[in-house]
Design a protein around this motif. Structure first.
Motif, mmCIF file in Angstrom:
data_model
loop_
_atom_site.group_PDB
_atom_site.id
_atom_site.type_symbol
_atom_site.label_atom_id
_atom_site.label_comp_id
_atom_site.label_asym_id
_atom_site.label_seq_id
_atom_site.Cartn_x
_atom_site.Cartn_y
_atom_site.Cartn_z
ATOM 1 N N UNK A 43 62.879 27.091 0.761
ATOM 2 C CA UNK A 43 64.076 27.284 1.575
ATOM 3 C C UNK A 43 64.119 28.767 1.916
ATOM 4 N N UNK A 44 64.065 29.056 3.215
ATOM 5 C CA UNK A 44 63.933 30.422 3.707
ATOM 6 C C UNK A 44 65.085 30.780 4.628
ATOM 7 N N UNK A 45 65.216 32.071 4.903
ATOM 8 C CA UNK A 45 66.127 32.563 5.941
ATOM 9 C C UNK A 45 65.243 33.048 7.084
ATOM 10 N N UNK A 46 65.168 32.252 8.143
ATOM 11 C CA UNK A 46 64.275 32.631 9.237
ATOM 12 C C UNK A 46 65.004 33.496 10.255
ATOM 13 N N UNK A 47 64.257 34.431 10.832
ATOM 14 C CA UNK A 47 64.781 35.304 11.880
ATOM 15 C C UNK A 47 64.656 34.575 13.206
ATOM 16 N N UNK A 48 65.685 34.649 14.055
ATOM 17 C CA UNK A 48 65.699 33.971 15.354
ATOM 18 C C UNK A 48 64.994 34.813 16.409
ATOM 19 N N UNK A 49 63.664 34.774 16.404
ATOM 20 C CA UNK A 49 62.893 35.548 17.378
ATOM 21 C C UNK A 49 63.119 35.038 18.801
ATOM 22 N N UNK A 50 63.308 33.738 18.986
ATOM 23 C CA UNK A 50 63.492 33.207 20.340
ATOM 24 C C UNK A 50 64.812 33.665 20.952
ATOM 25 N N UNK A 51 65.781 34.102 20.140
ATOM 26 C CA UNK A 51 67.065 34.564 20.642
ATOM 27 C C UNK A 51 67.133 36.051 20.914
ATOM 28 N N UNK A 52 66.055 36.785 20.649
ATOM 29 C CA UNK A 52 66.052 38.231 20.861
ATOM 30 C C UNK A 52 65.742 38.509 22.330
#
Length: 157
Positions: A43-52
């Motif tokens: 279970x990870x905390x992913x960074x929203x690269x598509x929203x940058x």
């Protein structure tokens, strides 16, 4: 940010999962190998690269489950399972076929930490678990030239 639900059954699919998980952070205690179920999960905390977007500082993270099925064995390098609160930053996930469709999946983390999974075949699921939350920092990579970003292994919360 629309919740993701991805299934990877080949190397191309796995590359998509890997790109969505680049710079995800995970506590060692949130990694689990379940040999009786032939499963490895995180279970990870992913960074929203598509929203940058260009010039935006509206950065977000989202809690995400990652599951690998048909896992025959798991090995790790430079990982102390007893350090459950240590935070790792995921850089990439790759697959190397041995006797197709079997092979080895490698999870590469910052600090040269790796987890290698011997699998019967590729069967991977990524699923977002809840709403996104704002984070003030964007992960940095060598050569980015970005200021104020997260360093590898930062929690980004």
């Amino acid at each position: 940010m629309t919740p993701l639900k991805l299934l990877a059954l080949d190397e191309e699919d796995l590359a998509v999962v890997s790109s969505h998980l680049q710079d995800a952070v995970v506590r060692v205690g949130d990694l689990a190998y379940l040999p009786s179920q032939k499963r490895f999960a995180a279970v990870l905390n992913r960074f929203d690269w598509e929203g940058v977007g260009e010039g935006t500082k509206d950065y977000r993270r989202r809690r995400t489950a990652l599951r690998f099925d048909r896992v025959l064995a798991a090995q790790h390098k430079d990982l102390r399972p007893d350090f459950k609160d240590r935070v790792l930053s995921l850089l990439a996930i790759s697959f190397e076929a041995e006797d197709p469709p079997s092979g080895n999946i490698t999870l590469l983390f910052s600090g040269d930490v790796t987890i290698q999974l011997k699998v019967e075949c590729l069967e991977v699921e990524l699923r977002d678990l809840g709403p996104a939350w704002p984070t003030s920092r964007k992960p940095e990579h060598p050569g980015d030239g970005a200021a104020g970003g997260e360093s590898p292994g930062a929690s980004g919360t």
